[in-house]
Scaffold this motif. Structure first.
Motif, PDB file in Angstrom:
ATOM      1  N   VAL A   1       0.801  -1.214   0.000  1.00  0.00           N
ATOM      2  CA  VAL A   1       0.000   0.000   0.000  1.00  0.00           C
ATOM      3  C   VAL A   1       0.835   1.265   0.000  1.00  0.00           C
ATOM      4  O   VAL A   1       0.577   2.204  -0.722  1.00  0.00           O
ATOM      5  CB  VAL A   1      -0.909  -0.004   1.238  1.00  0.00           C
ATOM      6  N   ARG A   2       1.826   1.249   0.861  1.00  0.00           N
ATOM      7  CA  ARG A   2       2.580   2.486   1.016  1.00  0.00           C
ATOM      8  C   ARG A   2       3.972   2.340   0.443  1.00  0.00           C
ATOM      9  O   ARG A   2       4.520   1.241   0.421  1.00  0.00           O
ATOM     10  CB  ARG A   2       2.688   2.817   2.498  1.00  0.00           C
ATOM     11  N   PHE A   3       4.563   3.422   0.039  1.00  0.00           N
ATOM     12  CA  PHE A   3       5.888   3.361  -0.553  1.00  0.00           C
ATOM     13  C   PHE A   3       6.933   2.854   0.438  1.00  0.00           C
ATOM     14  O   PHE A   3       7.854   2.131   0.057  1.00  0.00           O
ATOM     15  CB  PHE A   3       6.293   4.733  -1.103  1.00  0.00           C
ATOM     16  N   THR A   4       6.808   3.220   1.717  1.00  0.00           N
ATOM     17  CA  THR A   4       7.784   2.730   2.698  1.00  0.00           C
ATOM     18  C   THR A   4       7.734   1.211   2.762  1.00  0.00           C
ATOM     19  O   THR A   4       8.759   0.547   2.915  1.00  0.00           O
ATOM     20  CB  THR A   4       7.511   3.262   4.113  1.00  0.00           C
ATOM     21  N   GLU A   5       6.539   0.641   2.647  1.00  0.00           N
ATOM     22  CA  GLU A   5       6.440  -0.807   2.672  1.00  0.00           C
ATOM     23  C   GLU A   5       7.014  -1.418   1.407  1.00  0.00           C
ATOM     24  O   GLU A   5       7.609  -2.493   1.437  1.00  0.00           O
ATOM     25  CB  GLU A   5       4.975  -1.247   2.836  1.00  0.00           C
TER      26      GLU A   5
ATOM     27  N   MET B   1      10.623  -1.546   1.947  1.00  0.00           N
ATOM     28  CA  MET B   1      10.938  -2.616   2.901  1.00  0.00           C
ATOM     29  C   MET B   1      10.906  -3.977   2.221  1.00  0.00           C
ATOM     30  O   MET B   1      11.836  -4.761   2.334  1.00  0.00           O
ATOM     31  CB  MET B   1       9.902  -2.623   4.038  1.00  0.00           C
TER      32      MET B   1
ATOM     33  N   PRO C   1       9.217   0.677  20.540  1.00  0.00           N
ATOM     34  CA  PRO C   1       9.179   0.491  19.085  1.00  0.00           C
ATOM     35  C   PRO C   1      10.328   1.166  18.354  1.00  0.00           C
ATOM     36  O   PRO C   1      10.920   0.562  17.462  1.00  0.00           O
ATOM     37  CB  PRO C   1       7.842   1.106  18.669  1.00  0.00           C
ATOM     38  N   ASN C   2      10.660   2.389  18.729  1.00  0.00           N
ATOM     39  CA  ASN C   2      11.725   3.035  17.955  1.00  0.00           C
ATOM     40  C   ASN C   2      13.069   2.370  18.216  1.00  0.00           C
ATOM     41  O   ASN C   2      13.928   2.334  17.341  1.00  0.00           O
ATOM     42  CB  ASN C   2      11.783   4.540  18.202  1.00  0.00           C
TER      43      ASN C   2
ATOM     44  N   LEU D   1      13.126  -0.648  16.011  1.00  0.00           N
ATOM     45  CA  LEU D   1      13.367  -0.257  14.629  1.00  0.00           C
ATOM     46  C   LEU D   1      14.844  -0.045  14.390  1.00  0.00           C
ATOM     47  O   LEU D   1      15.408  -0.498  13.391  1.00  0.00           O
ATOM     48  CB  LEU D   1      12.609   1.030  14.327  1.00  0.00           C
TER      49      LEU D   1
ATOM     50  N   MET E   1      -3.861   6.112   6.271  1.00  0.00           N
ATOM     51  CA  MET E   1      -3.329   4.753   6.272  1.00  0.00           C
ATOM     52  C   MET E   1      -1.819   4.845   6.415  1.00  0.00           C
ATOM     53  O   MET E   1      -1.092   4.901   5.447  1.00  0.00           O
ATOM     54  CB  MET E   1      -3.686   4.066   4.958  1.00  0.00           C
ATOM     55  N   ASN E   2      -1.399   4.854   7.659  1.00  0.00           N
ATOM     56  CA  ASN E   2       0.031   4.954   7.888  1.00  0.00           C
ATOM     57  C   ASN E   2       0.743   3.731   7.366  1.00  0.00           C
ATOM     58  O   ASN E   2       0.189   2.664   7.287  1.00  0.00           O
ATOM     59  CB  ASN E   2       0.301   5.070   9.377  1.00  0.00           C
ATOM     60  N   SER E   3       1.971   3.938   7.046  1.00  0.00           N
ATOM     61  CA  SER E   3       2.754   2.776   6.671  1.00  0.00           C
ATOM     62  C   SER E   3       2.927   1.941   7.920  1.00  0.00           C
ATOM     63  O   SER E   3       2.774   2.425   9.030  1.00  0.00           O
ATOM     64  CB  SER E   3       4.092   3.214   6.121  1.00  0.00           C
ATOM     65  N   LEU E   4       3.275   0.721   7.696  1.00  0.00           N
ATOM     66  CA  LEU E   4       3.495  -0.192   8.810  1.00  0.00           C
ATOM     67  C   LEU E   4       4.439   0.395   9.837  1.00  0.00           C
ATOM     68  O   LEU E   4       4.266   0.238  11.023  1.00  0.00           O
ATOM     69  CB  LEU E   4       4.092  -1.503   8.302  1.00  0.00           C
ATOM     70  N   ILE E   5       5.454   1.100   9.327  1.00  0.00           N
ATOM     71  CA  ILE E   5       6.453   1.617  10.251  1.00  0.00           C
ATOM     72  C   ILE E   5       5.847   2.692  11.138  1.00  0.00           C
ATOM     73  O   ILE E   5       6.063   2.705  12.340  1.00  0.00           O
ATOM     74  CB  ILE E   5       7.654   2.176   9.483  1.00  0.00           C
TER      75      ILE E   5
ATOM     76  N   PHE F   1       3.704   1.155  13.645  1.00  0.00           N
ATOM     77  CA  PHE F   1       4.511   0.467  14.627  1.00  0.00           C
ATOM     78  C   PHE F   1       5.092   1.445  15.626  1.00  0.00           C
ATOM     79  O   PHE F   1       5.163   1.176  16.817  1.00  0.00           O
ATOM     80  CB  PHE F   1       5.619  -0.271  13.871  1.00  0.00           C
ATOM     81  N   LEU F   2       5.493   2.617  15.138  1.00  0.00           N
ATOM     82  CA  LEU F   2       6.151   3.572  16.024  1.00  0.00           C
ATOM     83  C   LEU F   2       5.178   4.311  16.918  1.00  0.00           C
ATOM     84  O   LEU F   2       5.524   4.722  18.001  1.00  0.00           O
ATOM     85  CB  LEU F   2       6.946   4.592  15.198  1.00  0.00           C
TER      86      LEU F   2
END
Lengths: 275, 229, 398
Positions: free
Chosen positions: A179-183, A186, A243-244, A247, C78-82, C85-86
């Motif tokens: 869905v998202r570019f960050t994903e 990843m 969480p951070n 990460l 719709m946040n990214s997974l990251i 998560f944060l």
């Protein structure tokens, strides 16, 4: 570095013929499939409407409207994708082994180039990634074309809408296009690391032959474990790490795995490789 | 000068090189002589870092091999080191692209000398012509040292003569050449130094001219002495 | 450079197709963003300044947890997974103390019930046994962590309780700290569904177990299961002066309407350590499930189409005071009761209406309606008309 670019160019050119065939196959299969699925649907609908003498809306009530899932779940659409994925997975291995095969001693030539041998590694890695992204891009460009074909063949009343946000409901495509570019970064980043580790494992085998297979497996498992450390830490000490922090840990683990893959590959290519 | 110092190499249980030492000077043709499996090809591959060695040292002009060394020394193996699907001109383009010291004029000269056609596909060539292409790809580089592994093996006699001609020409002149071969007859008159190898070590290293003048013996005579005597 | 044209073209196609796709995705997403505003109908606008609502938004097949205040809505995109998560989860109060005391809060369970805070310290309790061990009948072991906020150091100790228990697991419902004693209100749950309320007293300085008293037991009668309902709001870290609890019948089969499931009601006084039965007037009995203990009073809300009547019983004075009435015109739906929260001498009420959710803020002391407003959805033209917004939590950020 120039040698790197030249090698990438060379590796891509080597595969382009087969690649165009792959792309052609995908295009043909998916386009033909679009026509067939739409036409078959319309024919079936018309036949039933005629045989049972019902109206279009009655038909829709009983059988439902045309759903794009009919097409996106069909073999015409999915088989070429699966085939391409399978072929690329094979090529991850073959891109190395082809230079050693039989009478082919092209690996001599590669190893004797006046450049750092690790460029060979980077070039093959980059090639694989570009081949993957090429197909990913091709599919993206094909989708609106396919949707248009179907929309033009299926009459208005029987249609539902299809927006590209719905890609994540489709089989396989939901994985290829997060869905998202960050994903996206990843997912394909993990893919890159996987290929990098496989490449280094292949180099273990090529350097030590039989013993090398053992080293390769041990190395692979070790890399996997290091990569999973943050996840494992989190499951054993739930909520201990914020969480951070997790990460950051995962980033470090990733860098270690990728960095060691590259470092080991460089070392093997420089000092341990065997033609 | 290429110096091989006490190089040892094992393949599994077999000790292929057991402390091999010799030197090859620039401007001279050094021939490694020995029966099959004695380690000749192995040491050449080792010099080019195509295989690792267990111990010992190999120096090219006093330094260990680096990426820049591949512009100084090249290896012509006895099998083709290019993609068979390529046409000759593609192979030449490849070499020109990657090597700064590719000499296109010399390549052209060799093409004419060997009577080859750039549009031929390498895989379609006869064994003799393939060997010539192999040679061409090595000789057209302006390198100081040339390593050739069995340049005459399986080649018809006329091609062999052509290749032998190359050795006396300006194409070899100031370079250092290390060559391995069975056909000692063809080049006995060309080589400057002979290195006799047995069981992975050098048994005798001598200058061909000197021995002929001083002892009146040919290389084959010495070989008989050493291997059979 | 000429021979690189293939790669360059290839790369360009890849970048434009993948890049274009994701750019288009982000643009499309923002037109479908959902956000809420609070419009003031009457009253003091300042009352909503620091309020944050946590709610569940539902529309066709979308189900999302969002937070909104007068300044904006979060949690929608719709946040990214990251990003997901944060972002910290959990109750707001806990997010705050986690920020302030990162090391102390590591690995701690995130239920406000388990915490106590005053100016000098932060105390956390947890049960160390796991259910497998408990079912075998071992005794309860608590772990207590005390953070000295001034010195910024913490101490941690275990308390072994002597009495064996056959409960399956237990919850710490509240932590009460006064005069060097830590009292833990815990509910024990048994395999057969029965429950028990215990108060464990622990000497804070000696770090020893003192007493374990059972203040209530539920049983199972026939076809129904009893549990013990607590009517306090334990989401703050402060001491609760009283506990209000009652036997609660959960009928197993067939729910008879208007069946009153609350049995005997008890009031426990944390200063005197004594519990006494409390009688609810007959006319208010039907609303007993909605009882709230807040501060030193018991409140019982009665909803109608005209608004809410909040009956209050002053525990100290042992008498019923004048009920507070807040009038508003609104649909009254028995199935969907309004969101009601009593906090800081204020009453907060959110009631769904035809075009949004009505928000009422009242003063618990004076009975005055301080604020009336409406929570509406912005950007409605692009979105599905039907939606529901169910408020789950409300907190103040000051």
């Amino acid at each position: 570095m120039k040698s790197f670019l030249k090698l990438v160019n060379f590796e891509l050119n080597r595969f382009f013929k087969l690649y165009f065939i792959l792309m052609g196959l995908t295009i043909v299969s998916q386009i033909v499939g679009a026509f067939i699925v739409a036409i078959v649907y319309m024919n079936d609908a018309e036949r039933i409407i005629y045989e049972r003498q019902i109206s279009s809306s009655q038909y829709i009530e009983e059988y439902g409207v045309f759903s794009f899932f009919n097409y996106f779940n069909s073999g015409w659409f999915l088989m070429p994708i699966i085939f391409c994925i399978a072929l690329l997975i094979l090529y991850v291995f073959f891109i190395w082994y082809r230079d050693w095969l039989g009478k082919n001693t092209f690996i001599y030539r590669l190893l004797m180039l006046p450049a750092n041998r690790v460029n060979i590694y980077f070039a093959k890695l980059t090639t694989i990634m570009m081949l993957v992204f090429g197909l990913v891009g091709l599919q993206l460009l094909m989708l609106p074309v396919e949707v248009k074909i179907i929309k033009s063949l299926v009459s208005e009343d029987f249609q539902t809408s299809f927006s590209f946000n719905e890609i994540h409901h489709l089989p396989i495509l939901s994985w290829l296009y997060p869905v998202r570019f960050t994903e996206f970064v990843m997912m394909y980043g993990i893919g890159l690391i996987l290929v990098a580790v496989i490449f280094t494992a292949i180099l273990f085998e090529r350097s030590y032959r039989l013993k090398g297979i053992f080293f390769a497996i041990v190395y692979g498992i070790l890399s996997f474990c290091v990569f999973m450390v943050p996840l494992l830490l989190n499951s054993f000490y739930t909520n201990y790490f914020y969480p951070n922090e997790l990460l950051v840990l995962q980033l470090v683990a990733t860098i270690i795995v990728l960095g060691s893959a590259i470092w080991i590959a460089n070392h093997l290519l420089k000092h341990k490789i065997r033609v | 000068m290429i110096e091989v110092k006490n190089v040892k190499k094992k393949y599994g249980k077999k000790q292929v090189l057991s402390g091999l030492s010799f030197t090859a000077d620039k401007g001279e043709i050094t021939c490694l002589i020995g029966i099959n499996g004695v380690g000749k090809t192995t040491i050449m591959k080792a010099i080019m870092a195509l295989i690792p060695i267990n111990s010992g040292e190999i120096l090219i002009d006093g330094e260990k091999i680096r990426k820049e060394s591949f512009e100084k020394v090249t290896f012509i193996p006895d099998s083709l080191a290019m993609l068979p699907k390529m046409r000759i001109r593609d192979a030449i383009e490849f070499m020109a692209d990657f090597y700064k010291n590719w000499n296109p004029k010399r390549a052209e000269e060799l093409m004419q000398f060997f009577k080859l056609d750039t549009t031929d596909r390498i895989a379609d060539l006869s064994k003799g012509n393939m060997a010539k292409v192999n040679l061409l790809l090595g000789l057209a580089l302006d390198v100081d040292y040339l390593l050739m592994d069995e340049p005459f093996s399986g080649i018809d006699i006329f091609s062999r003569e052509q290749i032998a001609e190359v050795f006396t020409s300006h194409l070899i002149e100031d370079r250092g050449v290390i060559i391995t071969t069975h056909e000692i007859n063809d080049i006995e008159h060309l080589i400057d130094k002979a290195v006799l190898i047995d069981n992975g070590a050098v048994i005798k290293e001598f200058r061909v001219e000197e021995v002929r003048e001083q002892e009146g013996k040919s290389v084959i005579d010495i070989m008989r002495e050493v291997y059979l005597g | 450079m000429g021979k690189y044209w293939k790669i360059i073209l290839f790369s360009a196609v890849i970048i434009s197709s993948v890049g274009g796709y994701y750019i288009q995705q982000t643009m499309a997403a923002s037109t479908n963003d959902v956000s809420f505003t609070i419009e003031t109908t009457s009253g003091n606008k300042e009352e909503v300044n620091n309020l944050v609502f946590g709610a569940i938004y539902q529309s066709s097949d979308i189900f999302r947890e969002i937070y909104f205040s007068k300044d904006g809505t979060t949690g929608w995109v719709m946040n990214s997974l990251i990003e997901d998560f944060l972002n910290s989860k959990g109750p707001y109060v806990l997010r705050q103390i986690t920020k302030e005391h990162r090391n102390f809060m590591r690995g701690k369970e995130l239920h406000p019930n388990q915490y106590f805070e005053d100016e000098s310290r932060l105390i956390y309790t947890t049960v160390l046994n796991d259910s497998k061990e408990m079912r075998k009948g071992e005794s309860v072991v608590f772990q207590i962590d005390i953070l000295d906020k001034n010195q910024n150091d913490s101490a941690s100790f275990k308390i072994n309780t002597p009495n064996q228990t056959s409960s399956a697991w237990l919850n710490v419902e509240d932590v009460y700290v006064k005069n060097g004693k830590i009292k833990l209100l815990t509910t024990h749950f048994f395999e057969n569904g029965a429950e028990e309320l215990h108060i464990y007293t622990i000497d804070e300085n000696k770090r020893e177990f003192e007493t374990d008293s059972i203040i209530s037991k539920s049983g199972s009668k026939g076809r129904s299961i009893n549990d013990i309902r607590l009517f306090n709001d334990f989401s703050t870290f402060q001491n609760e002066k009283y506990y209000l609890y009652a036997d609660h019948d959960i009928p197993q089969y067939g729910n008879v309407e208007n069946e009153i499931n609350i049995g005997n009601i008890y009031l426990y006084n944390n200063s005197s350590n004594e519990a006494e039965e409390w009688e609810i007037p007959a006319d208010l009995k039907p609303n007993s499930e909605l009882m709230i203990l807040h501060g030193e009073a018991i409140f019982i809300p009665v909803f109608s189409a005209n608004g809410i009547e909040l009956h209050r019983y002053n525990i100290e004075k042992k008498k019923w005071e004048e009920p507070l009435s807040f009038n508003y015109q609104s649909k009254f739906n028995e199935e969907e009761l309004p969101f009601l929260k009593l906090s800081d001498e204020r009453l907060y009420l959110v009631n769904p209406v035809s075009d949004g959710n009505a928000l009422f803020i009242g003063d618990l002391r004076t009975g005055e309606l301080l604020y009336e407003g409406k929570i509406t959805r912005e950007n409605s033209d692009h979105l599905e008309t039907d939606y529901s917004l169910i408020i789950q939590q409300l907190y103040s950020t000051n």
